[in-house]
Motif scaffolding. Structure first.
Motif, PDB file in Angstrom:
ATOM      1  N   VAL A 717       0.916  -1.286  -0.234  1.00 10.60           N
ATOM      2  CA  VAL A 717       0.215   0.014  -0.388  1.00 10.60           C
ATOM      3  C   VAL A 717       0.608   1.050   0.266  1.00 10.60           C
ATOM      4  CG1 VAL A 717      -2.339   1.591   0.906  1.00 10.60           C
ATOM      5  CG2 VAL A 717      -1.928  -1.252   1.172  1.00 10.60           C
ATOM      6  N   ASP A 718       2.360   1.326   0.399  1.00  8.48           N
ATOM      7  CA  ASP A 718       2.924   2.381   0.926  1.00  8.48           C
ATOM      8  C   ASP A 718       3.625   2.505  -0.119  1.00  8.48           C
ATOM      9  OD1 ASP A 718       2.086   2.833   3.596  1.00  8.48           O
ATOM     10  OD2 ASP A 718       3.223   2.130   4.594  1.00  8.48           O
ATOM     11  N   TYR A 719       3.663   1.242  -1.083  1.00  6.50           N
ATOM     12  CA  TYR A 719       4.527   1.593  -2.063  1.00  6.50           C
ATOM     13  C   TYR A 719       3.877   1.671  -3.236  1.00  6.50           C
ATOM     14  CZ  TYR A 719       6.805  -0.181  -6.762  1.00  6.50           C
ATOM     15  OH  TYR A 719       7.152  -0.779  -7.611  1.00  6.50           O
ATOM     16  N   ALA A 720       2.787   1.308  -3.693  1.00  3.23           N
ATOM     17  CA  ALA A 720       1.994   1.747  -4.721  1.00  3.23           C
ATOM     18  C   ALA A 720       1.235   3.114  -4.825  1.00  3.23           C
ATOM     19  CB  ALA A 720       1.225   0.476  -5.062  1.00  3.23           C
ATOM     20  N   VAL A 721       0.324   3.512  -3.393  1.00  2.00           N
ATOM     21  CA  VAL A 721      -0.145   4.372  -2.970  1.00  2.00           C
ATOM     22  C   VAL A 721      -0.038   5.311  -4.332  1.00  2.00           C
ATOM     23  CG1 VAL A 721      -2.496   5.835  -2.327  1.00  2.00           C
ATOM     24  CG2 VAL A 721      -2.388   3.567  -2.160  1.00  2.00           C
ATOM     25  N   PRO A 722       0.940   6.042  -3.554  1.00  3.64           N
ATOM     26  CA  PRO A 722       1.935   7.532  -4.152  1.00  3.64           C
ATOM     27  C   PRO A 722       1.348   7.314  -5.199  1.00  3.64           C
ATOM     28  CG  PRO A 722       2.799   7.345  -1.684  1.00  3.64           C
ATOM     29  CD  PRO A 722       1.896   5.437  -2.442  1.00  3.64           C
ATOM     30  N   SER A 723       2.226   6.281  -5.761  1.00  2.15           N
ATOM     31  CA  SER A 723       3.093   6.581  -7.659  1.00  2.15           C
ATOM     32  C   SER A 723       1.174   6.358  -8.224  1.00  2.15           C
ATOM     33  CB  SER A 723       3.816   5.243  -8.182  1.00  2.15           C
ATOM     34  OG  SER A 723       4.697   4.960  -7.486  1.00  2.15           O
ATOM     35  N   ILE A 724       0.103   6.067  -7.933  1.00  2.75           N
ATOM     36  CA  ILE A 724      -0.762   6.034  -8.692  1.00  2.75           C
ATOM     37  C   ILE A 724      -1.811   7.255  -8.518  1.00  2.75           C
ATOM     38  CG2 ILE A 724      -3.512   4.990  -8.773  1.00  2.75           C
ATOM     39  CD1 ILE A 724      -2.348   1.968  -7.733  1.00  2.75           C
ATOM     40  N   GLU A 725      -1.995   8.136  -7.228  1.00  3.90           N
ATOM     41  CA  GLU A 725      -2.058   8.847  -7.507  1.00  3.90           C
ATOM     42  C   GLU A 725      -1.250  10.327  -7.917  1.00  3.90           C
ATOM     43  OE1 GLU A 725      -3.874   8.793  -2.656  1.00  3.90           O
ATOM     44  OE2 GLU A 725      -2.296   9.614  -2.776  1.00  3.90           O
ATOM     45  N   ALA A 726      -0.201  10.365  -7.998  1.00  2.00           N
ATOM     46  CA  ALA A 726       0.483  10.966  -9.027  1.00  2.00           C
ATOM     47  C   ALA A 726       0.337  11.164 -10.182  1.00  2.00           C
ATOM     48  CB  ALA A 726       1.723  10.446  -8.469  1.00  2.00           C
ATOM     49  N   GLY A 727      -0.606   9.713 -10.301  1.00  2.00           N
ATOM     50  CA  GLY A 727      -1.007   9.653 -12.327  1.00  2.00           C
ATOM     51  C   GLY A 727       0.509   8.825 -12.405  1.00  2.00           C
ATOM     52  N   GLU A 728       1.294   7.960 -11.813  1.00  2.00           N
ATOM     53  CA  GLU A 728       2.481   6.977 -12.714  1.00  2.00           C
ATOM     54  C   GLU A 728       2.020   6.051 -12.720  1.00  2.00           C
ATOM     55  OE1 GLU A 728       5.342   8.364 -10.645  1.00  2.00           O
ATOM     56  OE2 GLU A 728       5.537  10.630 -11.251  1.00  2.00           O
ATOM     57  N   VAL A 729       0.729   5.228 -13.430  1.00  3.22           N
ATOM     58  CA  VAL A 729       0.421   3.900 -12.743  1.00  3.22           C
ATOM     59  C   VAL A 729       1.178   3.393 -13.116  1.00  3.22           C
ATOM     60  CG1 VAL A 729      -1.427   2.510 -13.174  1.00  3.22           C
ATOM     61  CG2 VAL A 729      -1.881   4.399 -12.879  1.00  3.22           C
ATOM     62  N   GLY A 730       2.298   3.338 -14.294  1.00  3.24           N
ATOM     63  CA  GLY A 730       2.721   2.162 -15.014  1.00  3.24           C
ATOM     64  C   GLY A 730       4.737   2.223 -14.318  1.00  3.24           C
ATOM     65  N   SER A 731       4.828   2.842 -13.190  1.00  2.57           N
ATOM     66  CA  SER A 731       6.075   2.840 -12.849  1.00  2.57           C
ATOM     67  C   SER A 731       6.383   2.044 -11.633  1.00  2.57           C
ATOM     68  CB  SER A 731       6.417   3.935 -11.960  1.00  2.57           C
ATOM     69  OG  SER A 731       5.297   4.652 -10.987  1.00  2.57           O
ATOM     70  N   ILE A 732       4.433   1.840 -11.143  1.00  4.71           N
ATOM     71  CA  ILE A 732       4.752   0.482 -10.556  1.00  4.71           C
ATOM     72  C   ILE A 732       4.041  -1.340 -11.063  1.00  4.71           C
ATOM     73  CG2 ILE A 732       4.166   2.322  -8.504  1.00  4.71           C
ATOM     74  CD1 ILE A 732       1.280   0.387  -9.433  1.00  4.71           C
ATOM     75  N   LEU A 733       3.090  -1.070 -11.963  1.00  2.22           N
ATOM     76  CA  LEU A 733       2.919  -2.718 -12.826  1.00  2.22           C
ATOM     77  C   LEU A 733       4.382  -3.280 -12.364  1.00  2.22           C
ATOM     78  CD1 LEU A 733       0.888  -1.033 -15.362  1.00  2.22           C
ATOM     79  CD2 LEU A 733       0.834  -1.949 -12.858  1.00  2.22           C
ATOM     80  N   ASP A 734       3.493  -4.533 -12.388  1.00  3.36           N
ATOM     81  CA  ASP A 734       4.308  -6.056 -12.711  1.00  3.36           C
ATOM     82  C   ASP A 734       5.457  -5.872 -14.292  1.00  3.36           C
ATOM     83  OD1 ASP A 734       6.387  -8.297 -12.985  1.00  3.36           O
ATOM     84  OD2 ASP A 734       3.592  -9.203 -11.869  1.00  3.36           O
ATOM     85  N   THR A 735       6.657  -5.692 -13.960  1.00  2.62           N
ATOM     86  CA  THR A 735       6.881  -5.879 -14.856  1.00  2.62           C
ATOM     87  C   THR A 735       7.032  -7.415 -16.335  1.00  2.62           C
ATOM     88  OG1 THR A 735       9.965  -6.054 -13.915  1.00  2.62           O
ATOM     89  CG2 THR A 735       8.888  -4.483 -14.687  1.00  2.62           C
ATOM     90  N   ARG A 736       7.153  -8.126 -15.382  1.00  2.00           N
ATOM     91  CA  ARG A 736       6.785  -9.648 -16.175  1.00  2.00           C
ATOM     92  C   ARG A 736       5.598  -9.323 -17.244  1.00  2.00           C
ATOM     93  NH1 ARG A 736       6.014 -13.122 -10.373  1.00  2.00           N
ATOM     94  NH2 ARG A 736       4.697 -11.378 -10.214  1.00  2.00           N
ATOM     95  N   VAL A 737       4.673  -8.653 -16.817  1.00  2.00           N
ATOM     96  CA  VAL A 737       3.416  -8.871 -17.788  1.00  2.00           C
ATOM     97  C   VAL A 737       4.079  -8.027 -18.721  1.00  2.00           C
ATOM     98  CG1 VAL A 737       1.033  -8.399 -18.012  1.00  2.00           C
ATOM     99  CG2 VAL A 737       2.330  -9.057 -15.955  1.00  2.00           C
ATOM    100  N   ALA A 738       3.563  -8.491 -20.389  1.00  2.00           N
ATOM    101  CA  ALA A 738       4.349  -6.924 -21.230  1.00  2.00           C
ATOM    102  C   ALA A 738       3.238  -6.040 -20.952  1.00  2.00           C
ATOM    103  CB  ALA A 738       3.629  -8.150 -22.711  1.00  2.00           C
ATOM    104  N   PRO A 739       4.170  -4.715 -21.738  1.00  2.00           N
ATOM    105  CA  PRO A 739       2.653  -3.187 -21.388  1.00  2.00           C
ATOM    106  C   PRO A 739       1.371  -3.352 -22.420  1.00  2.00           C
ATOM    107  CG  PRO A 739       5.089  -3.353 -22.102  1.00  2.00           C
ATOM    108  CD  PRO A 739       5.109  -3.964 -21.654  1.00  2.00           C
TER     109      PRO A 739
END
Length: 804
Positions: A717-739
């Motif tokens: 929660v602490d890791y992902a929420v700030p990035s999502i709120e900042a509109g940077e969803v892509g920065s926290i997505l699992d890199t094992r899945v293709a964009p």
């Protein structure tokens, strides 16, 4: 039995047909909320009943969809929000114009109709108990009023309806004054505006009462039934002239003068809000709008698809008083028909009395006719009562079977505590460490809901099918001997072990009839200090799973109680736990869950539907209290199911209610509000599911060591929420899945934004699980549309502020 169900289904439809065919009212398929600059309508054709909206304040207004995978049958709007009644008539949603507060206000077993929105209140007919109900009424309206009414309509601080004898009854702060102004009239239809109301009396003449500051309550002279299908705004009134179908308006800047803003255009109906009026054209079902400034009428066509010209009813048209609307089956996409309106009949002139009294033979014929009528009516009434009695007997019998499957196991002493279990197929890596065990004063195997509520829920289940798959009455769980289960697991061989947790060890087993099962064996030593906790967890899970049956809940096959042995037997989940696919021990482990966003969202949707069943359909409602990825299991077909009910409690009836109990759950998934206050609600499960959603998006564990930090454990929660709120969803997505591609990226973002609302610190700020289900359906639909068409679709990202 099917005949009886059809009989009751027909009874439930009749009131809906009456209102859709004999009165316009304030509900329909098009609505204006001028306070939010929003016009919404229900689409015709394929699909039908989907909500499309447009913001008329935009320089280039474009339409967008609201819950595109859900079908609705009617809309209504006030100044600040809009509401829509689902096609199943057992739930309705409300939202403001930009969808920032989409909320399901009501969900139950009642059959609702004539949903209307005033300035702040929402009202509807509850056909199950024959009464008018209110929501969001701020204490200014009664909770409900019993009686037979028609033409329900709402304005600013008043709601009115017509009694069976034509009298207008009103409620709310302005209700008394409005009711008094209609006391001298016998009305057949009424429609409310902001502070005035118009309709037709029994002779077909226009009657308007209430505010008349701009001539809005001026009743134009004319022939009976010359003006019908009214639309009332803030200070103007519009109607349709029945002789040619064109619109005529008065009030506003024009006072009592009549205006024909779209002379030559025929309309199916009109709606108004504020100073705006919109009409549905009869030629192609498009929407044209204009304002009540008659000195400079500017007409605009809205960017909306074809809108339904009336409410679709699933009856086939047999009960339509004036027949079915032409081509309505295609307009309703095969889900029903639209009833032809009956609000402009020719006035009936009383026949003069006969010049001579009827002859004896004529009187005899009349007498015989009445006798035949009385006999047929009596027989019909008797058959109807027989059908009702039989139906109630079947329902009560099924209820008895449903409750009887809860096994009675004598407690081994001590208080009833909610212990913990490990789901079938769990591994020790499933995050069981740190699990807390509280006493559970609320658990009772004999608890049951009031009989009236049980009956209403059973009625709902008998007449309709749940969106997420049918729930049914579960067969009695089998009781196995310990020797049978020993043999099934090869004497609990290590080769058959598939998981271990705090409750005990899970083994794969093969029953003599060939069924593959998972067998959970609890701690067997009574000297163990946690034995009592595990005993209570065993009883809790056995009691709950014995009476629950849903395609997204793990099914209980049976149990074993011998001496100190406590075993539970489940259907085998071939593909194990979601946790083990997201966080495999072997880096070379291959799984479709790892590589597919669509698969991950589908699993989330399945699990959310299981939780929705617990919260909204189980009787009594159930709070799981330990939602986590290791308790979401996958069967051979990758269908996700919720498991492990060792900590579950029978919950309160509403989202706002809570239970007092010591916090329990798994660290990283536990609701912080619950942990701090010891008050658990259904929103505690929503928090845990929000953590699971972030886990699915990021590929990170609920608690993990972040390589970019100082090595200290961090929550997802602490890791992902700030990035999502900042509109940077892509920065926290699992890199094992293709964009994801463009439209698929929208779906992933929708899940991300929904997840951060689920993990809000305060439960009142979180969405209900039904809102989560609806948005996951939208996200999955985006993937499927993208794969079908290969092109982007115009879809709205719904952010959830779950405030009523």
């Amino acid at each position: 039995m099917s005949v009886v169900l059809k009989f009751f289904a027909a009874l439930a439809v009749v009131p809906l047909l009456f209102f859709s065919s004999d009165a316009v009212g304030s509900t329909g398929t098009l609505a204006i909320s001028l306070g939010t600059n929003t016009v919404c309508g229900l689409s015709a054709g394929t699909p039908s009943g989907t909500i499309y909206c447009t913001n008329i304040s935009d320089s280039v207004p474009t339409s967008y969809q609201v819950l595109p995978t859900v079908s609705f049958d009617s809309l209504s709007a006030g100044s600040a929000f809009l509401c829509a009644l689902k096609s199943s008539a057992e739930a309705f949603f409300c939202w403001n114009g930009d969808l920032s507060s989409l909320k399901r206000v009501y969900n139950g077993s009642s059959v609702l109709s004539e949903l209307t929105v005033g300035e702040a209140q929402v009202s509807a007919f509850d056909r199950s108990v024959n009464e008018i109900r209110w929501w969001r009424n701020a204490g200014l309206f009664p909770a409900s009023v019993s009686g037979n009414y028609s033409s329900l309509t709402s304005g600013n601080n008043f709601t009115c309806a017509i009694t069976t004898n034509g009298t207008v009854n009103c409620w709310g702060p302005q209700g008394s004054a409005m009711q008094a102004s209609f006391s001298d009239y016998n009305m057949t239809t009424i429609v409310a505006g902001d502070s005035h109301m118009c309709g037709l009396d029994s002779s077909g003449f226009v009657i308007c009462q209430g505010s008349n500051s701009s001539g809005e309550s001026y009743a134009p002279p004319g022939s009976p039934f010359e003006y019908t299908r009214f639309a009332l705004g803030l200070s103007h009134t519009c109607a349709i002239m029945e002789r040619n179908g064109t619109a005529v308006c008065w009030g506003g800047s024009g006072g009592t003068q009549l205006h024909t803003p779209m002379n030559g255009t025929t309309f199916e109906f009109l709606v108004s809000g504020g100073n705006l009026t919109c009409g549905l054209t009869a030629s192609n079902y498009s929407v044209l709008c204009w304002e009540s400034d008659w000195t400079n009428v500017s007409v605009r066509k809205l960017d909306l698809p074809r809108i339904l010209p009336g409410i679709c009813v699933a009856d086939g048209g047999s009960e339509c008083n004036c027949g079915a609307y032409p081509d309505s089956e295609n307009l309703c996409n095969g889900t029903g028909v639209i009833c032809q309106r009956c609000d402009f009949p020719n006035p009936i002139t009383p026949s003069p009395p006969p010049a001579f009294p009827p002859t004896p033979s004529e009187s005899k014929k009349v007498g015989i006719g009445w006798k035949v009528y009385a006999i047929v009516g009596s027989v019909g009434t008797f058959l109807g009562l027989c059908a009702i009695t039989y139906f109630m007997w079947v329902i009560c019998r099924r209820k008895k079977v449903h409750n009887s499957v809860i096994p009675t196991i004598a407690p081994s002493g001590g208080n009833n505590n909610a212990g913990a279990t490990t789901a079938t197929g769990n591994s020790s890596s499933g995050g069981n460490g740190g699990r807390l065990y509280p006493p559970n004063p609320f658990f009772s195997r004999s608890s049951s809901a009031p009989r009236s509520r049980m009956f209403s829920r059973q009625w709902s289940r008998a007449l309709q099918r749940q969106r997420s798959g049918p729930s049914s009455f579960k067969d009695r769980a089998d009781e196995f001997s310990f020797a049978e289960l020993e043999k099934a697991t090869k004497f609990f061989s290590l080769d058959m072990k598939i998981g271990a947790g705090s409750f005990g060890t899970v083994y794969r087993g093969l029953l003599p009839d060939g069924r593959e099962v998972a067998i959970k064996r609890g701690e067997s030593s009574p000297r163990n200090k946690r034995f009592q906790e595990k005993e209570n967890a065993f009883q809790s899970e056995l009691a709950f799973l014995s009476r629950l049956h849903h395609k997204h809940l793990v099914s209980l096959v049976g149990f074993c109680v011998e001496n100190d042995e406590r075993l539970l037997v489940y259907e085998y989940m071939k593909n194990g736990a979601l946790h083990d696919h997201l966080h495999p021990k072997n880096p070379d482990f291959e799984s479709p869950v790892i590589s597919s966003w669509k698969m991950r969202i589908k699993i989330l949707l399945d699990a959310s539907r299981g939780i929705e069943y617990l919260h909204n359909y189980a009787v009594p409602p159930i709070i799981h209290r330990d939602i986590k990825s290791s308790n979401i299991l996958l069967d051979a077909y990758w269908v996700a199911r919720v498991s492990d009910f060792g900590l579950s409690l029978m919950g309160p009836e509403t989202d706002e209610s809570h239970l007092e109990t010591k916090a329990a759950g798994t660290v990283g998934y536990m609701d912080p509000e619950y942990y701090g206050t010891n008050q658990v609600t259904v929103k505690s499960d929503v928090y845990g599911f929000g953590v699971v959603m972030l886990e699915v998006l990021t590929g990170r564990r609920a608690i993990f060591k972040y390589e970019g930090g100082d090595g200290e454990p961090v929550s997802v929660v602490d890791y992902a929420v700030p990035s999502i709120e900042a509109g940077e969803v892509g920065s926290i997505l699992d890199t094992r899945v293709a964009p994801a591609a463009s439209q698929e990226a929208e779906a992933v973002e929708l899940v991300a934004y929904m997840a951060i609302h689920c993990v809000k610190l305060e439960g009142r700020d979180r969405p209900s699980i039904a809102d989560v289900v609806a948005n996951l359906e939208t996200a999955l639909a985006l993937f499927e549309d993208s794969q079908r068409s290969g092109s982007s679709a115009n879809a709205s990202v719904i952010s959830l502020e779950a405030r009523d």
